[in-house]
Write a protein that holds these residues in place. Structure first.
Motif, PDB file in Angstrom:
ATOM      1  N   ILE A  15       0.828  -1.208   0.000  1.00 14.54           N
ATOM      2  CA  ILE A  15       0.000   0.000   0.000  1.00 14.54           C
ATOM      3  C   ILE A  15       0.868   1.267   0.000  1.00 14.54           C
ATOM      4  CG2 ILE A  15      -1.678   1.333   1.365  1.00 14.54           C
ATOM      5  CD1 ILE A  15      -2.838  -1.084  -0.115  1.00 14.54           C
ATOM      6  N   LEU A  16       1.896   1.296   0.842  1.00 17.46           N
ATOM      7  CA  LEU A  16       2.768   2.472   0.894  1.00 17.46           C
ATOM      8  C   LEU A  16       3.538   2.673  -0.414  1.00 17.46           C
ATOM      9  CD1 LEU A  16       4.172   2.407   4.532  1.00 17.46           C
ATOM     10  CD2 LEU A  16       2.520   3.991   3.551  1.00 17.46           C
ATOM     11  N   VAL A  19       1.234   4.341  -2.765  1.00 14.13           N
ATOM     12  CA  VAL A  19       1.121   5.759  -2.410  1.00 14.13           C
ATOM     13  C   VAL A  19       2.333   6.534  -2.912  1.00 14.13           C
ATOM     14  CG1 VAL A  19       1.087   7.360  -0.451  1.00 14.13           C
ATOM     15  CG2 VAL A  19      -0.423   5.380  -0.453  1.00 14.13           C
ATOM     16  N   SER A  23       2.340   9.833  -5.485  1.00 15.13           N
ATOM     17  CA  SER A  23       2.530  11.074  -4.725  1.00 15.13           C
ATOM     18  C   SER A  23       3.772  11.818  -5.206  1.00 15.13           C
ATOM     19  CB  SER A  23       2.704  10.763  -3.236  1.00 15.13           C
ATOM     20  OG  SER A  23       1.560  10.153  -2.733  1.00 15.13           O
ATOM     21  N   THR A  66       6.849  -2.684  -5.520  1.00 15.28           N
ATOM     22  CA  THR A  66       5.448  -3.049  -5.313  1.00 15.28           C
ATOM     23  C   THR A  66       5.176  -4.483  -5.762  1.00 15.28           C
ATOM     24  OG1 THR A  66       4.854  -0.744  -5.703  1.00 15.28           O
ATOM     25  CG2 THR A  66       3.073  -2.347  -5.780  1.00 15.28           C
ATOM     26  N   ALA A 119       5.956  11.833   1.331  1.00 14.05           N
ATOM     27  CA  ALA A 119       5.997  10.535   0.658  1.00 14.05           C
ATOM     28  C   ALA A 119       7.417  10.008   0.497  1.00 14.05           C
ATOM     29  CB  ALA A 119       5.320  10.621  -0.706  1.00 14.05           C
ATOM     30  N   PHE A 122       8.351   7.175   3.013  1.00 16.77           N
ATOM     31  CA  PHE A 122       7.681   5.874   2.940  1.00 16.77           C
ATOM     32  C   PHE A 122       8.603   4.711   2.544  1.00 16.77           C
ATOM     33  CE2 PHE A 122       3.302   8.000   2.247  1.00 16.77           C
ATOM     34  CZ  PHE A 122       3.238   8.287   3.586  1.00 16.77           C
TER      35      PHE A 122
END
Length: 151
Positions: A15-16, A19, A23, A66, A119, A122
């Motif tokens: 999820i991060l 993001v 971002s 990811t 961001a 992260f």
């Protein structure tokens, strides 16, 4: 799959990473024009969508992070493979920062001042979560091996 803590860690990493993908990481200004470093590259926020520097390697690296986190999440039956994927992912997350700062160095020739966005932290949080996932997977592997000795 989701009943283990390492699955929650790996899900949070996924999820991060998503993001981070969408971002803005860094805001660059030269007085009147504002540029941001995001998945498109270092591009202008003005009416003209001008790309100053193409940063496709940062985008590809974030996409790879990811994908590896998602693969590690769904390989819960193969714990040693899961540990290896987490280690590879952690190395890629740490390598994310030098790559971003290389692009900031390339942008310095345009006399831009930069402001870091939230961001950008992260990937570091992801590296910590990956380390915690490795520890939790290792504990599960130790429990399984100790139960096999009892039989």
């Amino acid at each position: 799959m989701i009943q283990r803590i390492q699955s929650l860690y790996l899900f949070a990493i996924t999820i991060l990473s998503i993001v981070v993908f969408f971002s803005p990481l860094i805001e660059l200004t030269n007085g009147e024009v504002v540029y941001v470093l995001n998945y498109l590259g270092i591009s202008s926020l003005s009416g003209v969508n001008e790309i100053l520097i193409n940063t496709w390697t940062v985008t590809a690296l974030n996409f790879l992070i990811t994908v590896i986190a998602t693969l590690a999440l769904f390989s819960y039956k193969k714990r040693m493979l899961q540990i290896r994927l987490c280690i590879i992912n952690m190395v890629l997350m740490i390598g994310f920062y030098p790559l971003v700062f290389i692009y900031i160095y390339f942008a310095s020739e345009y006399q831009l001042t930069y402001h870091l966005k939230i961001a950008l932290i992260f990937p570091l949080i992801n590296a910590i979560l990956s380390y915690l996932a490795i520890r939790a997977i290792g504990r599960d592997e130790a429990v399984v091996k100790s139960l096999n000795r009892m039989r």
